[in-house]
Structure formats: C-alpha cells, structure tokens
Design a protein around this motif. Structure first.
Motif, PDB file in Angstrom:
ATOM      1  N   VAL A   1     -25.333  76.453  55.740  1.00 29.36           N
ATOM      2  CA  VAL A   1     -26.140  75.239  55.524  1.00 29.36           C
ATOM      3  C   VAL A   1     -25.221  74.139  55.024  1.00 29.36           C
ATOM      4  O   VAL A   1     -24.442  74.338  54.083  1.00 29.36           O
ATOM      5  CB  VAL A   1     -27.275  75.483  54.505  1.00 29.36           C
ATOM      6  CG1 VAL A   1     -28.083  74.203  54.302  1.00 29.36           C
ATOM      7  CG2 VAL A   1     -28.165  76.625  54.951  1.00 29.36           C
TER       8      VAL A   1
ATOM      9  N   VAL B   1     -28.625  73.779  59.685  1.00 31.51           N
ATOM     10  CA  VAL B   1     -28.529  75.232  59.483  1.00 31.51           C
ATOM     11  C   VAL B   1     -28.049  75.853  60.795  1.00 31.51           C
ATOM     12  O   VAL B   1     -28.623  75.582  61.856  1.00 31.51           O
ATOM     13  CB  VAL B   1     -29.892  75.835  59.085  1.00 31.51           C
ATOM     14  CG1 VAL B   1     -29.759  77.345  58.877  1.00 31.51           C
ATOM     15  CG2 VAL B   1     -30.440  75.165  57.837  1.00 31.51           C
TER      16      VAL B   1
ATOM     17  N   GLU C   1     -25.379  82.907  57.576  1.00 31.99           N
ATOM     18  CA  GLU C   1     -26.183  81.682  57.634  1.00 31.99           C
ATOM     19  C   GLU C   1     -25.446  80.594  56.870  1.00 31.99           C
ATOM     20  O   GLU C   1     -25.117  80.759  55.695  1.00 31.99           O
ATOM     21  CB  GLU C   1     -27.566  81.906  57.036  1.00 31.99           C
ATOM     22  CG  GLU C   1     -28.466  80.688  57.166  1.00 31.99           C
ATOM     23  CD  GLU C   1     -29.858  80.937  56.609  1.00 31.99           C
ATOM     24  OE1 GLU C   1     -30.789  81.114  57.415  1.00 31.99           O
ATOM     25  OE2 GLU C   1     -29.988  80.952  55.360  1.00 31.99           O
TER      26      GLU C   1
END
Length: 379
Positions: A308, A257, A306
């Motif tokens: 991932v 992440v 964000e």
C-alpha cells in the motif's frame, strides 16, 4: 371654386383651445427633449470623466449605470414637461403625476438592472468567481425578478389598482403554474442547490453509475458532461443529485494497493528482504508516500505480499507512470536477487498399476491393468 364654408369650419376648429394646447404641448415637448438630451449627455460625460479618474469597481458601475439612461424615457419626461407647462385642468394634472412616477420607476429599474448585469459579468469573469458561476447567475436572476416585481406593483399602486387583490390572485395563479411546471421547478431548485452546496463545479471529473466525464456546463435545468469516450452526456439536475457522485477533482491523494506473488521455492532470507526492498523502491519515487508492505497470504501457488502506498496527486496519468516505474524497478531488483515470480504449474504423477479383480464369468478375457493418475500442484 374655393370652398369658403370648409375653410371657415377648419379655421374655427384650429382656433379651439384644445388644438392650440396640443400644438403648444407638442412644441414644448420637442424642445424639452433636445434640451434634456444635451443636458443628459453633458452630465453623463462629466460623470464618466470624474469616475474614470478612480479605478475602483464602484466607479465602473456608476459609468455603466449612467450609460443605461433610456432615450424613450427622456422623451416621456419631455412630454411631461410640456403637460406641466400648459394648464390642461385637474384631470390632466393627475395623469401627469402618474406619468412622472411611471417614468422614474422604469428608469430606476433600468439602472438597477444594468448594475446587476454588470456585477454578474464581473463576478463570473474573475478567477475566484468561476466556481460560483451558477450561484451568481441564480442570485442575479432572483434579484431581477424581485426588482421588476416591486416596480410593477409600485406603478399599479400609483395608478390606483388594488394590489392586495392582485397579489392574492397572483398567488393562486402561481400555485396552478407551479403544479403545471413542477418538473422544471424541481430542476431549478436542484440547480440552486448545486450552486450553493457545490458538490461539483465546471471542470471537475466525476463518476456516477456507468458515466465518467468532465463537467462542461451547469445550467438552470441540465448539466452537460463530456464523457471519456468523447460524447456529451446531458443529465437533469434533479436526477443528477439523486446519484452517488464520485468527485475525483477534489481527491488530494490517491491510495494504491497492489499484490506481489513470489514462488514458494524462494529461500526464507530472501522472502524477508522483499518488504524493505519494496519500501526502498517506492520512497525513491517522487510524489509518493509509502504506507506498508506485508506477506499477507499463503495462496495456492504463491507467497503473496500486499503493498500500500499513496500518490500525492489526483492525476490519473501520474499514478500510472509511478506504478509502471515501480513495476520496472521490482522486475530489475528481483531478477538481481534471483527471486522468481510465482506461476501456476500443474504436474501429473502416474501411480503403480493396480490389477482389477478377475472376472467371475467363465470365458472372460484376462483382466486389463489400468493406471490411475493423480494430479497435484508443484511449486
């Protein structure tokens, strides 16, 4: 002058049946020893040649077991042959029967012990058995203890010892010994637990508390770990199992992440391109699997995304190489699109001068004019 009296007494003593029987037993025993040696060597040679034709594991076990025939036990068997041939009375016959059983029991223990040792070495040397090294060692140790305990009790029972009382006394003594060495026994049981449950094995990289390193050796009492800084850490098996252990060797993939912050001044159409851009960059890397990329936060000074993704390997160096390549690609692509990274900036804004109220005291100097400042973030 020759002492005829001493000679007569010596001749009388030599002519005693006991002395003659002793000489006869000794002679038969020596002859039997060499005969048994020749016979055993011949049998072992023939058995080894016969078993060597077949390449199975059991053949190898048979060869090694026959090679562990004790010469001392052969000598004891030769002495028994001499005692059997010479009639020494019922008392010696009972002793000879006990000696036969003792010899056979000890030889049986040596043969089985050799087979156990060979099985342990072969199992540990196999690639499949390297992960079970501790389990194999514990099993071999326990089987050997049981084997020699059975041999000892059988010999004592054959000699007429009341083994029921003996076993009971051993039980009481065992309790006292267990209380005295309970720490050692705790580590031994912890070692057995590691061998059976296998939370980690030799070569695994683990992390617990502030220790991170590779397992070098798992012993009966302690486990040795080579830390990242180079020193060897020795930890009790009991205390090690009481920790929460992170075993990174069994991690099939690594979840990553990271955040990406761009300036608030970026046009909205370019902001919308960023998730698909990040996905394209990550999918172009080998050993990766893209998961998601979202505009997650309106931070104080930036638009935060964000991201991932997964690295399809537990190798830390591979993960860092992939992350570095992603960062370089992001720098290049964002520079092509004239998208700026967010940087915290602070500007000072000076407001108009505000006059202070006039002084109420006579003779006071003219009021000073101050400037009031306010600060705010500029994006």
């Amino acid at each position: 002058m020759f002492d005829w009296e001493s000679w007569r007494s010596w001749e009388e003593w030599v002519s005693q049946p006991a002395f003659l029987n002793f000489i006869l037993v000794l002679s038969i025993a020596v002859a039997s020893y060499f005969a048994l040696r020749i016979l055993m060597n011949s049998i072992i040679t023939r058995v080894v040649n016969w078993l060597s034709r077949s390449k199975g594991r059991w053949s190898h076990y048979g060869i090694e077991v026959f090679k562990h025939t004790s010469r001392l036990l052969i000598a004891a068997m030769a002495l028994q042959i001499g005692l059997v041939v010479v009639d020494l009375g019922p008392v010696w016959e009972a002793r000879v029967s006990h000696l036969w059983f003792l010899v056979l029991a000890l030889q049986f223990g040596l043969w089985v012990g050799a087979a156990i040792a060979l099985w342990k070495e072969k199992t540990i040397s196999d690639k499949a058995g390297q992960d079970n090294q501790l389990t194999v060692t514990m099993v071999a140790l326990m089987v050997r203890i049981v084997l020699w305990a059975v041999v000892l009790l059988s010999v004592l029972a054959n000699l007429g010892v009341n083994i029921t009382a003996f076993v009971a006394s051993l039980g009481i003594g065992g309790i006292a010994i267990a209380l005295a060495v309970q720490t050692l026994l705790s580590d031994l049981f912890a070692s057995a637990s590691i061998g059976v449950d296998k939370p980690f094995t030799t070569g695994h990289f683990i992390v617990f508390n502030d220790i991170a390193g590779t397992i070098e050796y798992i012993g009966m009492k302690t486990t040795r770990i080579r830390s990242l800084s180079g020193e060897q850490v020795i930890c009790s098996n009991t205390k090690l199992l009481q920790q929460t252990i992170h075993n990174y060797h069994r991690m099939s993939e690594r979840r990553v992440v990271f955040n990406l912050a761009i300036s608030f001044r970026t046009p909205i159409d370019k902001v919308r391109e960023i998730p698909s851009l990040v996905k394209e960059i990550i999918n172009s890397m080998s050993e990766t699997r893209f998961d998601r990329a979202h505009l997650s936060t309106f931070a104080d000074y930036a638009l935060k995304f964000e991201v991932v993704y997964y690295v399809l390997s537990s190798d830390y160096n591979l993960y860092m190489d992939i992350q570095q390549a992603i960062n370089f690609s992001l720098l290049e692509e964002l520079d092509k699109r004239d998208i700026k990274f967010a940087m915290p900036v602070r500007a000072l804004e000076f407001l108009d001068e505000i006059p202070l109220p006039e002084a109420s005291m006579p003779g006071k100097e003219a009021p000073m004019h101050l400037s009031k400042d306010a600060s705010q973030a500029s994006y």
